[in-house]
Design a protein around this motif. Structure first.
Motif, PDB file in Angstrom:
ATOM      1  N   GLU A   1      19.142  10.246  25.834  1.00 48.62           N
ATOM      2  CA  GLU A   1      19.880   9.272  25.028  1.00 48.62           C
ATOM      3  C   GLU A   1      20.854   8.472  25.890  1.00 48.62           C
ATOM      4  O   GLU A   1      21.039   7.268  25.675  1.00 48.62           O
ATOM      5  CB  GLU A   1      20.648   9.995  23.925  1.00 48.62           C
ATOM      6  CG  GLU A   1      19.780  10.564  22.819  1.00 48.62           C
ATOM      7  CD  GLU A   1      20.600  11.254  21.752  1.00 48.62           C
ATOM      8  OE1 GLU A   1      20.565  10.800  20.592  1.00 48.62           O
ATOM      9  OE2 GLU A   1      21.270  12.251  22.093  1.00 48.62           O
ATOM     10  N   ARG A   2      21.457   9.128  26.869  1.00 46.98           N
ATOM     11  CA  ARG A   2      22.394   8.419  27.746  1.00 46.98           C
ATOM     12  C   ARG A   2      21.678   7.322  28.524  1.00 46.98           C
ATOM     13  O   ARG A   2      22.202   6.209  28.679  1.00 46.98           O
ATOM     14  CB  ARG A   2      23.042   9.418  28.720  1.00 46.98           C
ATOM     15  CG  ARG A   2      24.196   8.832  29.533  1.00 46.98           C
ATOM     16  CD  ARG A   2      24.471   9.653  30.773  1.00 46.98           C
ATOM     17  NE  ARG A   2      23.342   9.635  31.674  1.00 46.98           N
ATOM     18  CZ  ARG A   2      23.082   8.642  32.522  1.00 46.98           C
ATOM     19  NH1 ARG A   2      23.865   7.589  32.571  1.00 46.98           N
ATOM     20  NH2 ARG A   2      22.035   8.703  33.322  1.00 46.98           N
TER      21      ARG A   2
ATOM     22  N   ARG B   1      20.991   4.431  26.084  1.00 48.45           N
ATOM     23  CA  ARG B   1      22.186   3.633  25.803  1.00 48.45           C
ATOM     24  C   ARG B   1      22.573   2.781  26.999  1.00 48.45           C
ATOM     25  O   ARG B   1      23.034   1.648  26.856  1.00 48.45           O
ATOM     26  CB  ARG B   1      23.346   4.549  25.409  1.00 48.45           C
ATOM     27  CG  ARG B   1      23.211   5.178  24.028  1.00 48.45           C
ATOM     28  CD  ARG B   1      24.509   5.863  23.613  1.00 48.45           C
ATOM     29  NE  ARG B   1      24.835   6.971  24.497  1.00 48.45           N
ATOM     30  CZ  ARG B   1      24.488   8.221  24.299  1.00 48.45           C
ATOM     31  NH1 ARG B   1      23.774   8.547  23.233  1.00 48.45           N
ATOM     32  NH2 ARG B   1      24.842   9.177  25.153  1.00 48.45           N
TER      33      ARG B   1
ATOM     34  N   THR C   1      19.638   4.201  21.307  1.00 45.48           N
ATOM     35  CA  THR C   1      18.901   5.415  21.647  1.00 45.48           C
ATOM     36  C   THR C   1      17.413   5.305  21.321  1.00 45.48           C
ATOM     37  O   THR C   1      16.631   6.159  21.739  1.00 45.48           O
ATOM     38  CB  THR C   1      19.479   6.625  20.906  1.00 45.48           C
ATOM     39  OG1 THR C   1      19.439   6.371  19.502  1.00 45.48           O
ATOM     40  CG2 THR C   1      20.926   6.873  21.335  1.00 45.48           C
TER      41      THR C   1
ATOM     42  N   VAL D   1      12.313  10.526  23.827  1.00 45.06           N
ATOM     43  CA  VAL D   1      13.750  10.422  24.110  1.00 45.06           C
ATOM     44  C   VAL D   1      14.383  11.771  23.796  1.00 45.06           C
ATOM     45  O   VAL D   1      14.306  12.255  22.665  1.00 45.06           O
ATOM     46  CB  VAL D   1      14.417   9.313  23.281  1.00 45.06           C
ATOM     47  CG1 VAL D   1      15.916   9.263  23.579  1.00 45.06           C
ATOM     48  CG2 VAL D   1      13.783   7.959  23.570  1.00 45.06           C
TER      49      VAL D   1
ATOM     50  N   ASP E   1      20.938  14.216  24.775  1.00 47.53           N
ATOM     51  CA  ASP E   1      21.682  14.483  26.005  1.00 47.53           C
ATOM     52  C   ASP E   1      21.883  15.985  26.172  1.00 47.53           C
ATOM     53  O   ASP E   1      22.209  16.691  25.217  1.00 47.53           O
ATOM     54  CB  ASP E   1      23.045  13.791  25.964  1.00 47.53           C
ATOM     55  CG  ASP E   1      22.920  12.274  26.052  1.00 47.53           C
ATOM     56  OD1 ASP E   1      21.925  11.807  26.629  1.00 47.53           O
ATOM     57  OD2 ASP E   1      23.803  11.567  25.528  1.00 47.53           O
TER      58      ASP E   1
END
Length: 579
Positions: free
Chosen positions: A114-115, A118, A124, A143, A146
């Motif tokens: 997710e990081r 972003r 996300t 995905v 995190d």
């Protein structure tokens, strides 16, 4: 402190099968000294899955230097690995998009966090999107959420790679981290013996073929829960130290004991002052059991208020500690309630026992006549507590001074190069754009605010240096060593203030330096066993020549990691970075 220690001691415990997962590392026996390496052979995982029935599956991570291009966004992304589908059978990585059962089954696919999403897309949701990594197009098929901060291997993206075509046990100098999932909790002592037989069967014959009969490879195992505290291995991630955890627990105990003793001391002094009240109540007909109940209730009520206040303060301050330490401390309410209950019980008992049982036993006639002989018994207890508090306080002060000294060391330690006011820029990853780096560096040098500019691989934070086998001679014998390579120009050492221990720097005016000039660090010289390094023949990384200089060791990774052998050669290809 307890929350922090729990965070440190529970690395990788969030995986569902953590108790059945091990990491296999490599110990290379050489004629001089053994070399411990965190990685292992590419073929090891395949052999374990094929030949060992106790192994459920095995998976490989291969670190890769990863310039990522998504749209117009181009960045050098750390923590990117080549991986295979079996990764998701071994580890419990939570997905927010995609199917972990099929995420890396197809070529040129990728799973990101997710990081990562972003950072590059501003959201996300990236399923089906594509990005470029090392000029190759990857399609995002999953995905992941995190990872917790107590994951030893930090991951930004996983890129699909097929290892089924490899046939050489010694290819690429053991480039992968191998993790093994057992069908049930393994006996590592027994399994290590099996790995020794595997090494003799497959690897030793290949070592003899390449003229390395004096070498041997021994595979070693460690449980997943111990990987974060594994020390002294080349090519490993930054590691923790259990001793620090024990130290923090010790300090937490110190603080708690001092606070409790201070609380008991204050209550004792206050309770002794209530002796006349006890005398009047007993003269009025109060029973001892009633007085005991009163004092214990008062202590319990006061302790309850203190515990509630502590919980509120903890909730308020945890976000600040998380930001400061860059970790994720979380209160597990099951454990939190248990700790609160134990704290409440111990504080209430320690604070209530003295007034409850000692004062309630006073003779009312003696108290009312102010015959204080019996009342002086509290003075000895308070004196003992005060002395003990003083001893603990002195011990804690010494500990704080040691910690302060360590912090000063971390802030002032000489890394071996100057990092202040130095910027490293990753150049575009296509070869045409990188040729413009020379013109860019020339223009930057004309600016008065810029002292100098260097082109090459540079030193990027968290970057993975190119590893390659380097051939040389030591004590009349042919040897080889796995070293990290930096491509530099003649400006690199002066710009970063990296000192030479002996010899000279590379020269742009020397064709011999460009094709066969080597600089090595002191760690390389030590591992090679040379008494005199200058002039020693060397071959590796498409260069063949001799050592012309030895540089002082410099820390290009965390201080927790061992300084590895580094070889610096003249950059003859379009540069990757501008420093």
């Amino acid at each position: 402190m307890v929350l922090y220690v729990k965070h440190e001691f529970t690395y990788d415990r969030f995986h569902d099968k953590a108790d059945r997962i091990i990491r296999v590392t490599t110990n290379l026996t050489t004629p001089d000294a053994p070399i411990a390496v965190a990685s292992s052979s590419i073929l090891l995982a395949s052999a374990l899955k094929r030949d060992y029935p106790e192994v459920e599956t095995a998976a490989r991570f291969e670190p890769v230097s990863a310039p990522i291009r998504y749209g117009t966004n181009l960045q050098n992304e750390p923590n990117v690995y080549y991986a295979e589908q079996a990764i998701f059978s071994v580890f419990s990585y939570p997905f927010v998009e995609g199917n972990p059962a099929q995420a890396l089954t197809e070529p040129n696919t990728a799973v990101v966090t997710e990081r990562f999403a972003r950072k590059y897309a501003g959201q996300t949701s990236m399923l089906g999107k594509t990005f470029l990594c090392n000029k190759k197009l990857y399609r995002i098929t999953g995905v992941m959420a995190d990872l917790p901060s107590n994951a030893d291997m930090k991951i930004s993206a996983l890129l699909a790679k097929d290892y089924s075509t490899y046939t050489d046990w010694l290819v690429d100098d053991f480039p992968v981290y191998t993790f093994v999932l057992f069908r049930q909790a393994p006996n590592l002592t027994v399994f290590d013996k099996k790995l020794a037989i595997l090494s003799k069967t497959y690897i030793q014959p290949e070592l003899k073929k390449v003229g390395a009969a004096g070498y041997a490879v021994v595979f070693q195992t460690e449980f997943l829960k111990d990987v974060h505290f594994s020390q002294g291995k080349l090519g490993d991630m930054p590691k923790g130290n259990k001793q620090y955890g024990y130290l923090f627990l010790f300090l937490a105990g110190f603080v708690l004991v001092i606070a409790l003793l201070n609380y008991v001391n204050l209550l004792t002094a206050r309770a002794t002052g209530r002796a006349k009240e006890v005398g009047i109540r007993k003269a009025s007909g109060a029973l001892r059991q009633q007085l005991i109940g009163q004092f214990m209730f008062e202590s319990f009520l006061l302790s309850s208020l203190a515990v509630v206040l502590a919980i509120v303060l903890l909730e308020i301050t945890i976000p600040f500690f998380n930001d400061l330490l860059q970790i994720q401390l979380v209160i597990a309410w099951g454990d939190g309630l248990l700790m609160a209950g134990l704290s409440l019980l111990s504080t209430a008992l320690l604070g209530g026992l003295y007034p409850a049982f000692v004062l309630s036993g006073f003779d009312p006639a003696a108290v009312l006549r102010k015959q204080s002989g019996r009342l002086g018994r509290g003075f000895g207890l308070r004196q003992t507590i005060t002395v003990f508090q003083f001893v603990l306080a002195v011990g804690m002060i010494v500990g704080v001074l040691v910690a302060h000294s360590q912090m000063n060391y971390m802030q002032r330690v000489d890394l071996g190069f100057t990092k202040e006011q130095v910027l490293t820029v990753h150049l575009p990853d296509d070869s045409l754009s990188r040729t413009y780096g020379y013109a860019l560096a020339h223009d930057l040098r004309q600016r008065t605010e810029i002292k100098d500019a260097s082109l090459g691989s540079g030193i990027m934070p968290d970057a993975i240096l190119v590893k390659a086998t380097t051939h040389f001679q030591s004590a009349g014998k042919k040897r080889e060593i796995m070293g990290n390579y930096l491509s530099i120009d003649e400006r690199f050492l002066p710009l970063l203030n990296i000192k030479l221990a002996s010899g000279r720097n590379l020269s742009a005016g020397s064709e011999a330096d460009k094709s066969g000039g080597f600089l090595v660090n002191e760690a390389f010289v030590k591992q090679a066993g040379w008494k005199q390094a200058i002039g020693q023949p060397l071959e590796g990384f498409m260069h063949k020549g001799k050592v012309i200089g030895v540089v002082r060791n410099f820390n290009y990774h965390s201080l927790h990691t061992v300084i590895e052998p580094v070889i610096l050669v003249f950059n003859t290809t379009p540069p990757a970075n501008l420093t």
